[in-house]
Enzyme design. Structure first.
Site, PDB file in Angstrom:
ATOM      1  N   LYS A 122      -2.680 -19.953  17.791  1.00  0.00           N
ATOM      2  CA  LYS A 122      -2.094 -18.788  17.224  1.00  0.00           C
ATOM      3  C   LYS A 122      -0.578 -18.442  17.921  1.00  0.00           C
ATOM      4  O   LYS A 122       0.082 -18.024  16.876  1.00  0.00           O
ATOM      5  CB  LYS A 122      -3.074 -17.542  17.548  1.00  0.00           C
ATOM      6  N   GLN A 162      -9.346 -11.939  22.050  1.00  0.00           N
ATOM      7  CA  GLN A 162     -10.210 -13.082  21.434  1.00  0.00           C
ATOM      8  C   GLN A 162     -11.477 -13.036  21.956  1.00  0.00           C
ATOM      9  O   GLN A 162     -11.755 -12.790  22.977  1.00  0.00           O
ATOM     10  CB  GLN A 162      -9.556 -14.422  22.382  1.00  0.00           C
ATOM     11  N   ASP A 183      -6.973  -8.379  13.270  1.00  0.00           N
ATOM     12  CA  ASP A 183      -8.207  -8.945  12.954  1.00  0.00           C
ATOM     13  C   ASP A 183      -9.036  -8.536  12.027  1.00  0.00           C
ATOM     14  O   ASP A 183      -9.910  -8.864  11.365  1.00  0.00           O
ATOM     15  CB  ASP A 183      -8.964  -9.358  14.348  1.00  0.00           C
TER      16      ASP A 183
END
Ligand code: NAD
Length: 293
Positions: A54, A98, A121
Site C-alpha cells: 500500500k 490493517q 476502507d
C-alpha cells in the site's frame, strides 16, 4: 473455447493512473499531496507485506504514505489514541487500520473510532449504511474493484444473475449491495455456509464471485458454460517446490473451470491488485471531499 483471463494488474493500472491524475490535480489546487495513514499493529508477515504494498502504491500515485507501527501487545486504548490523533490531524485524509488486529475482538471499536470522512476502507458503519441506502459513501475497496473490473472488461451486469459466495462485511455483503445497485442492476443472490445446495445456485449464475476463504469452494461442474468467475480468495497452500514453501491459490479450481467459464480472474494477479488501486482512488476521493474540491 478457453476462458478469457481477466488480468487484474492491467485493470488496476488504469484505476491507479486515474488516481494519480486526481492526486496531482488535488496537489495543484491545495498545495499538498493527499495523505494516507496506515496503522499496523504487531508484525504479522502477511499484514506487513500488504502495508508495504500500500505504501508503494501511494508513492507511485503521488499520495503521501504515513505508516504507524504499534507493537503486538499495544493496548486497545493505545490503538484508539493513535486513531483519534489521526482523526484530528488536518493533513491526514485517509486512515486505514490493517486487519486482523492481534486482538480481533477490538476491531469493531477501532473501526468505529475512525472518522467516517477518512475511512478509506469503507468499513465504518456510517459508510456501510450509506452504501446500503445508495448514498455517496467511501466504499470497501475489493467489492468496488470487482464492479469496476466487470465494467472495464465489458461484462454486462444489468439484468444478469450474480451469485456471491461469502457474506463477510468486507467483501461478500457489500459486494451483493453494489451489484444490485441502480446502474449495476444485477439480480443478486448471496450464498454462505448455511446455503443448501450451493451448486444449484452457482449453476444458474451468469457471474459467480467466490469470497469464501477456502480453496476448492467453486469446482468443475458448478458453473454454466460461459459464466464469469471472479475469485477473491487468497489461500496459502504448502508447496515445497516454491522458495517460500507455499503457493497462493484462490477459492475456485482455476484449471478445472478454464474450459467452462467465459471469463475468469487468476490468483494471484486478479482481484488483489484492484483492491490496492481502489484504495488509492478512495484516498484521493476522501481528500477532495474534505477539501471541498
Ligand atoms: P471471511 O472468512 O470473513 O468470510 C468468508 C465467508 O464465506 C463467510 O461468510 C462464510 O459464510 C462463507 N463461506 C465459507 N465457506 C463457504 C462455503 N463452502 N460455501 C458457502 N459460503 C462459504 O473472509 P473474507 O474476509 O470475506 O475473505 C474471503 C477470501 O478473500 C479470503 O481468502 C481472503 O484472504 C480473500 N480476500 C482477498 C482480497 C483481495 O484483495 N484479493 C481482499 C479481501 C479478502
Amino acid at each position: 473455447m478457453p476462458a478469457r483471463i481477466l488480468d487484474g494488474k492491467l485493470f488496476a493500472a488504469a484505476v491507479q493512473r486515474r488516481a494519480a491524475d486526481a492526486a496531482a490535480a488535488f496537489a495543484a489546487h491545495t498545495g499538498r499531496a493527499p495523505c494516507l495513514a496506515v496503522v499496523l499493529v504487531g508484525d504479522n508477515p502477511a499484514s506487513r507485506s500488504y502495508v508495504t504494498a500500500k505504501g508503494r502504491a501511494c508513492t507511485a500515485c503521488g499520495i503521501e504514505p504515513r505508516q504507524l507501527d504499534l507493537p503486538a501487545d499495544a493496548s486497545k486504548d493505545a490503538i484508539l489514541a493513535v486513531v483519534r490523533g489521526l482523526n484530528a490531524d488536518g493533513a491526514v485524509d485517509g486512515i486505514l487500520v490493517q486487519l486482523p488486529l492481534p486482538e480481533p475482538a477490538w476491531e469493531e471499536e477501532v473501526i468505529e473510532a475512525i472518522d467516517p470522512a477518512k475511512d478509506v476502507d469503507g468499513f465504518h458503519p456510517v459508510n456501510a449504511g450509506r452504501l446500503l441506502l445508495g448514498l455517496p459513501a467511501l466504499t470497501p475497496c475489493t467489492p468496488v474493484g470487482i464492479v469496476h473490473l466487470l465494467a472495464a472488461a465489458g461484462i454486462p451486469t444489468a439484468g444478469v444473475h450474480a451469485v456471491v459466495i461469502g457474506r463477510s462485511r468486507i467483501v461478500g455483503r457489500p459486494l451483493s449491495v453494489l451489484l444490485s445497485q441502480r446502474g449495476v442492476d444485477a439480480t443478486t443472490t448471496l450464498c454462505h455456509t448455511k446455503t443448501r445446495d450451493l451448486a444449484a445456485f452457482t449453476r444458474e449464475a451468469d457471474i459467480v464471485v467466490v469470497a469464501a476463504g477456502r480453496p476448492h469452494t467453486l469446482r468443475a461442474g458448478m458453473i454454466k458454460e460461459g459464466a464469469t468467475v471472479i475469485d477473491v480468495g487468497v489461500n496459502r497452500v504448502p508447496d515445497q517446490s516454491r522458495p517460500k514453501g507455499y503457493r497462493l491459490v484462490g477459492d475456485a479450481d482455476y484449471d478445472e473451470l478454464l474450459g467452462t467459464a467465459g471469463a475468469i480472474t487468476p490468483v494471484p494477479g486478479g482481484v488483489g491488485p484492484l483492491t490496492i488501486a481502489e484504495l488509492m482512488a478512495n484516498t484521493v476521493e476522501a481528500a477532495r471531499r474534505r477539501a471541498g474540491c
